[in-house]
Write a protein that holds these residues in place. Structure first.
Motif, PDB file in Angstrom:
ATOM      1  N   GLN A  46      74.826  97.528  40.667  1.00  0.00           N
ATOM      2  CA  GLN A  46      76.252  97.216  40.696  1.00  0.00           C
ATOM      3  C   GLN A  46      76.791  97.203  39.277  1.00  0.00           C
ATOM      4  O   GLN A  46      76.158  96.690  38.369  1.00  0.00           O
ATOM      5  N   GLY A  58      67.248  98.789  46.913  1.00  0.00           N
ATOM      6  CA  GLY A  58      68.585  98.216  46.992  1.00  0.00           C
ATOM      7  C   GLY A  58      68.921  97.778  48.392  1.00  0.00           C
ATOM      8  O   GLY A  58      68.110  97.845  49.297  1.00  0.00           O
ATOM      9  N   PHE A  59      70.145  97.343  48.573  1.00  0.00           N
ATOM     10  CA  PHE A  59      70.562  96.717  49.823  1.00  0.00           C
ATOM     11  C   PHE A  59      70.801  97.727  50.911  1.00  0.00           C
ATOM     12  O   PHE A  59      71.033  98.882  50.675  1.00  0.00           O
ATOM     13  N   LEU A  78      67.671  94.596  44.015  1.00  0.00           N
ATOM     14  CA  LEU A  78      69.120  94.631  43.854  1.00  0.00           C
ATOM     15  C   LEU A  78      69.517  95.131  42.472  1.00  0.00           C
ATOM     16  O   LEU A  78      70.693  95.366  42.210  1.00  0.00           O
ATOM     17  N   GLY A  93      76.424  89.645  40.601  1.00  0.00           N
ATOM     18  CA  GLY A  93      76.919  90.759  41.411  1.00  0.00           C
ATOM     19  C   GLY A  93      77.384  90.253  42.766  1.00  0.00           C
ATOM     20  O   GLY A  93      77.138  89.114  43.142  1.00  0.00           O
ATOM     21  N   ARG A  94      78.078  91.103  43.462  1.00  0.00           N
ATOM     22  CA  ARG A  94      78.613  90.705  44.771  1.00  0.00           C
ATOM     23  C   ARG A  94      77.770  91.309  45.879  1.00  0.00           C
ATOM     24  O   ARG A  94      77.623  92.519  45.967  1.00  0.00           O
ATOM     25  N   PHE A  95      77.251  90.450  46.705  1.00  0.00           N
ATOM     26  CA  PHE A  95      76.428  90.932  47.810  1.00  0.00           C
ATOM     27  C   PHE A  95      76.841  90.247  49.098  1.00  0.00           C
ATOM     28  O   PHE A  95      77.245  89.093  49.095  1.00  0.00           O
ATOM     29  N   GLN A 140      73.550  92.711  53.383  1.00  0.00           N
ATOM     30  CA  GLN A 140      72.770  93.415  52.370  1.00  0.00           C
ATOM     31  C   GLN A 140      71.533  92.625  51.984  1.00  0.00           C
ATOM     32  O   GLN A 140      70.439  93.186  51.859  1.00  0.00           O
TER      33      GLN A 140
END
Ligand code: ZN
Lengths: 110, 318
Positions: A34, A109-110, B229, B245-247, B251
């Motif tokens: 990100q 990652g997600f 991540l 960060g934005r999760f 996720q």
């Protein structure tokens, strides 16, 4: 009828170029990071150094309509870096172009 | 049957979710989310909606046909009334030497409406009947299954394959209540509680709780989460994990699922009853159920691109 032993196939051909190759575990790691806001970055680590990464990045930029660059890393070798979440795209593209097999790709990652 | 359940193929997940809500960690994770029930329900709804759409489509097709006059005339009608009405119309229009085409079209539309209504009613009724029949069938099936267990012991008739199979599975389940294959023990996972902190951080509130549930060191899970991540974070005083960060919950859940697959469930039998040991720089997963022991991938964050402000970085290093 061919006799296998007499083939000119060198079983150690891989080994000679392996070892210090940047493909540490034979996997292509595709990661996402990100950035500020909702912007993201996709990195592709572990592509064989036999390939011309610059050529690949040029093709990817055009194909995915995003910017990208090749970064030289002392430990990980040449790493592809693309703007945005291109994980799906790059997976498909790499398999389609025959640069990596689907089971060689490891998406993080997600 | 047993084999299908033991395969842990991520690509199968979605299908499984819809078909069998109770299987897989996946489902366990989603428990309490309600999203699952929503999925299955919506799936059924889709089917019903699809039926309705079919009806509409039929009606539309009729409409198309009837607008082309010639076809309409050739088209056989099921009811005599309509035929008669049609003939009337024909007679009238032929008397007028086909000058009032507009009128004819209007008439056609009337017929069409009739059609639509009738067809729709019929097909709806059919659908209902079919559904009722299916329900009956299912009920009967269930009864049969129940009957198998009861009736087969009293008589001295030949038992069927189905009956024997059921019997074998029943016994297996009775003898090993926690067998991984049979009824599938549930691996209950609470969903991660993920809350936004401001614009740039995310809190994973029940992080320590989940670590305890998985019997894993918080540090190990932390390393994995942060590596996956591609960010940084730490556990704060309230034992919650703060991630930069934005999760979203979904996720984090995804990453957790991958962690469980790689570092918690046994790679051989999928039992979650495992111990993670560190042995000469490598992690080994020792299964308490089947005794298998295999090495697991080490956690590497790999290449990290520079995403913070470069000017600040330069100022720090200079
Ligand atoms: Zn096991």
């Amino acid at each position: 009828m061919s006799i296998q032993n007499l083939n000119t196939f060198d079983p150690f051909a891989d080994a000679s170029k392996g070892a210090d190759d940047d493909v540490q575990d034979g996997l292509v790691h595709i990661r996402i990071q990100q950035r500020n806001g909702r912007k993201t970055l996709t990195t592709v680590q572990g592509l064989s150094s036999e390939y011309d990464l610059k050529k690949i990045v040029r093709a990817c930029k055009k194909e995915f309509a995003c910017n990208g660059t090749v970064i030289e890393h002392p430990e990980y070798g040449e790493v592809l870096q693309l703007q945005g979440d291109q994980r799906e795209n790059i997976c498909q593209w790499l398999t389609k172009a025959g640069l990596a097999k689907p089971d060689q790709l490891k998406v993080h990652g997600f | 049957m047993a084999e299908d359940e033991t395969i842990f193929d991520p690509t199968l997940k979605k299908k499984k979710k819809k078909k069998k809500a109770t299987f897989d960690i996946d489902a366990a994770l989603a428990e309490g989310n309600d999203s699952l029930d929503g999925n299955t329900l919506s799936g059924e709804n889709d089917a019903l909606v699809a039926n309705d759409e079919n009806d509409d489509a039929n009606a539309d097709i009729d409409l198309d046909f009837t607008k082309q006059k010639k076809k309409k005339k050739k088209k056989p009608f099921s009811t005599d009334d309509l035929e008669a009405a049609l003939n009337d119309v024909k007679d009238e229009t032929s008397g007028l030497e086909g000058t009032n085409q507009d009128e004819e079209i209007i008439d056609d539309n009337f017929d069409l409406d009739f059609n639509k209504l009738k067809k729709k009613k019929k097909s709806k009724k059919k659908d209902l009947d079919e559904i009722m029949a299916e329900v009956d069938d299912k009920a009967e099936d269930k009864e049969n299954v129940d009957d198998n267990a009861i009736t087969w012991s009293g008589s001295d008739r030949d038992y069927t394959y189905e009956e024997l199979l059921n019997r074998a599975f029943e016994i297996m389940r009775d003898k090993n209540p926690d067998m991984a294959a049979g009824k599938k023990q549930k691996f209950v996972m609470r969903p991660p509680q993920v809350v936004k902190i401001g614009a740039k951080k995310t809190s994973f509130a029940n992080f320590t709780e989940i670590c305890k549930m998985l019997h894993r060191q918080p540090k190990h899970l932390l390393d994995f989460l942060l590596a996956e991540l591609g960010t940084s974070g730490s556990v704060d005083g309230n034992s919650q994990l703060i991630i930069k960060g934005r999760f979203q919950q979904k996720q984090i859940e995804n990453v957790l699922r991958r962690y469980i697959k790689e570092y918690v469930t046994c790679h051989t039998c999928r039992s979650p009853d495992t111990i993670l040991q560190k042995d000469t720089r490598l992690f080994f997963l020792q299964c308490e159920t089947c005794g298998s022991r295999c090495s697991v991938a080490s956690i590497k964050s790999g290449f990290q691109a520079v995403t913070s402000k470069r000017a600040a970085m330069r100022a720090k290093t200079a």
